[in-house]
Design a protein around this motif. Structure first.
Motif, PDB file in Angstrom:
ATOM      1  N   UNK A  88      42.225  35.280  36.971  1.00 12.57           N
ATOM      2  CA  UNK A  88      41.775  35.531  38.337  1.00 12.57           C
ATOM      3  C   UNK A  88      42.784  34.958  39.318  1.00 12.57           C
ATOM      4  N   UNK A  89      43.964  35.563  39.394  1.00  8.95           N
ATOM      5  CA  UNK A  89      45.039  34.990  40.207  1.00  8.95           C
ATOM      6  C   UNK A  89      44.684  34.929  41.690  1.00  8.95           C
ATOM      7  N   UNK A  90      44.975  33.787  42.288  1.00  8.84           N
ATOM      8  CA  UNK A  90      44.812  33.643  43.731  1.00  8.84           C
ATOM      9  C   UNK A  90      43.393  33.456  44.206  1.00  8.84           C
ATOM     10  N   UNK A  91      42.425  33.258  43.276  1.00  8.97           N
ATOM     11  CA  UNK A  91      41.035  33.092  43.678  1.00  8.97           C
ATOM     12  C   UNK A  91      40.640  31.622  43.560  1.00  8.97           C
ATOM     13  N   UNK A  92      39.956  31.133  44.571  1.00  9.47           N
ATOM     14  CA  UNK A  92      39.424  29.769  44.541  1.00  9.47           C
ATOM     15  C   UNK A  92      38.449  29.671  43.362  1.00  9.47           C
ATOM     16  N   UNK A  93      38.694  28.769  42.407  1.00 14.42           N
ATOM     17  CA  UNK A  93      37.812  28.652  41.230  1.00 14.42           C
ATOM     18  C   UNK A  93      36.346  28.415  41.583  1.00 14.42           C
ATOM     19  N   UNK A  94      36.068  27.848  42.759  1.00 13.65           N
ATOM     20  CA  UNK A  94      34.679  27.588  43.137  1.00 13.65           C
ATOM     21  C   UNK A  94      33.909  28.886  43.400  1.00 13.65           C
ATOM     22  N   UNK A  95      34.631  29.986  43.555  1.00 13.05           N
ATOM     23  CA  UNK A  95      33.986  31.280  43.786  1.00 13.05           C
ATOM     24  C   UNK A  95      33.652  32.012  42.483  1.00 13.05           C
ATOM     25  N   UNK A  96      34.031  31.432  41.345  1.00 13.48           N
ATOM     26  CA  UNK A  96      33.919  32.127  40.060  1.00 13.48           C
ATOM     27  C   UNK A  96      32.896  31.443  39.162  1.00 13.48           C
ATOM     28  N   UNK A  97      31.984  32.239  38.624  1.00 15.50           N
ATOM     29  CA  UNK A  97      31.046  31.757  37.613  1.00 15.50           C
ATOM     30  C   UNK A  97      31.264  32.573  36.342  1.00 15.50           C
ATOM     31  N   UNK A  98      31.521  31.886  35.225  1.00 15.52           N
ATOM     32  CA  UNK A  98      31.768  32.559  33.952  1.00 15.52           C
ATOM     33  C   UNK A  98      30.787  32.019  32.917  1.00 15.52           C
ATOM     34  N   UNK A  99      30.082  32.922  32.262  1.00 15.82           N
ATOM     35  CA  UNK A  99      29.134  32.527  31.221  1.00 15.82           C
ATOM     36  C   UNK A  99      29.361  33.378  29.981  1.00 15.82           C
ATOM     37  N   UNK A 119      42.152  40.663  49.953  1.00 19.56           N
ATOM     38  CA  UNK A 119      43.410  40.269  49.300  1.00 19.56           C
ATOM     39  C   UNK A 119      43.136  39.637  47.939  1.00 19.56           C
ATOM     40  N   UNK A 120      42.140  38.753  47.890  1.00 23.09           N
ATOM     41  CA  UNK A 120      41.797  38.125  46.613  1.00 23.09           C
ATOM     42  C   UNK A 120      41.316  39.165  45.602  1.00 23.09           C
ATOM     43  N   UNK A 121      40.438  40.040  46.063  1.00 22.94           N
ATOM     44  CA  UNK A 121      39.888  41.064  45.171  1.00 22.94           C
ATOM     45  C   UNK A 121      40.986  41.979  44.640  1.00 22.94           C
ATOM     46  N   UNK A 122      41.846  42.440  45.529  1.00 24.90           N
ATOM     47  CA  UNK A 122      42.904  43.366  45.119  1.00 24.90           C
ATOM     48  C   UNK A 122      43.870  42.714  44.140  1.00 24.90           C
ATOM     49  N   UNK A 123      44.219  41.443  44.389  1.00 25.77           N
ATOM     50  CA  UNK A 123      45.145  40.744  43.498  1.00 25.77           C
ATOM     51  C   UNK A 123      44.538  40.563  42.117  1.00 25.77           C
ATOM     52  N   UNK A 124      43.264  40.151  42.075  1.00 22.04           N
ATOM     53  CA  UNK A 124      42.612  39.929  40.788  1.00 22.04           C
ATOM     54  C   UNK A 124      42.406  41.238  40.039  1.00 22.04           C
ATOM     55  N   UNK A 125      42.038  42.302  40.767  1.00 21.76           N
ATOM     56  CA  UNK A 125      41.751  43.579  40.120  1.00 21.76           C
ATOM     57  C   UNK A 125      43.002  44.237  39.562  1.00 21.76           C
ATOM     58  N   UNK A 130      44.587  42.554  32.540  1.00 23.61           N
ATOM     59  CA  UNK A 130      45.076  42.393  31.169  1.00 23.61           C
ATOM     60  C   UNK A 130      44.856  40.971  30.665  1.00 23.61           C
ATOM     61  N   UNK A 131      44.697  40.020  31.578  1.00 21.55           N
ATOM     62  CA  UNK A 131      44.429  38.649  31.144  1.00 21.55           C
ATOM     63  C   UNK A 131      43.021  38.519  30.582  1.00 21.55           C
ATOM     64  N   UNK A 132      42.087  39.341  31.090  1.00 21.90           N
ATOM     65  CA  UNK A 132      40.716  39.307  30.584  1.00 21.90           C
ATOM     66  C   UNK A 132      40.626  40.060  29.269  1.00 21.90           C
TER      67      UNK A 132
END
Length: 203
Positions: A88-99, A119-125, A130-132
């Motif tokens: 999740x490049x460029x995204x503040x980790x506090x915005x992400x929940x992974x289970x 910008x965050x969404x476009x960069x991550x998408x 491929x990282x996921x």
């Protein structure tokens, strides 16, 4: 003699038909065995404040993961959290929940990313797919022009099945994949070149 020859031809024809039926039966059994083998669902909700919240589930059975070349040990909450910057490049980790996600034999992850800027969404998408899971991402971008949101899934010839490990198997299991992308907008959808439109939603 003529009768014997005709009988021989009939036997050969029946043997050929039998072999084809057996092959088709084996293929059908393989597809049934893989029924529900993979799940990819994403719900993207766009706000009037130019943010996006995505709810994503990606899970596969061990057999399906093997066919498409994915190591399920890397598709876990712990694995993704350990490389958050890559997935999740460029995204503040506090915005992400992974289970971790489990449904029958399917195992994978449930990821929620909240209130991403465009910008965050476009960069991550575009960079993090491929990282996921290599080859299974959905590169897309969103932009806003006035009150109009424009979501684009770019056509990229490099992201065809030949680039996916085990891509030749995907044709066989494609009917067994639960796949959907849902886009929710603050206002009614004017047009969509793909998917089904229902008021403010495109699936």
């Amino acid at each position: 003699a003529q009768g014997d020859a005709n009988a021989g031809r009939r036997r050969r024809r029946w043997r050929g038909v039998t072999r084809r039926v057996v092959r088709l039966t084996v293929t059908a059994i393989a597809v049934l065995a893989l029924a529900g083998c993979a799940r990819f669902t994403a719900v993207d909700t766009f706000s009037q404040d130019n943010t996006v919240t995505q709810d994503l589930t990606l899970a596969l059975t061990p057999d399906a993961a093997k066919q498409v070349g994915i190591d399920l040990s890397t598709l876990t909450a712990a694995a993704l959290k350990s490389k958050t910057a890559d997935a999740f490049p460029g995204i503040d980790p506090s915005k992400i929940t992974i289970e971790d996600y489990t449904e029958g034999d399917r195992k994978g992850v449930h990821v929620v990313t909240r209130d991403l800027t465009f910008d965050e969404f476009n960069a991550a998408a575009t960079k993090g797919t491929t990282a996921v899971a290599n080859g299974l991402g959905t590169p897309m971008t969103v932009a806003r022009e006035g009150d109009t949101y424009i979501v684009t899934f770019p056509a990229d010839p490099k992201r065809d099945l030949s680039q996916v490990p085990g891509g030749s198997s995907i044709g066989l299991i494609s009917s067994s994949i639960d796949f959907s992308i849902t886009l929710n907008f603050p206002g009614p959808v004017k047009s969509a070149t793909a998917g089904k439109v229902n008021g403010k939603t495109v699936v």
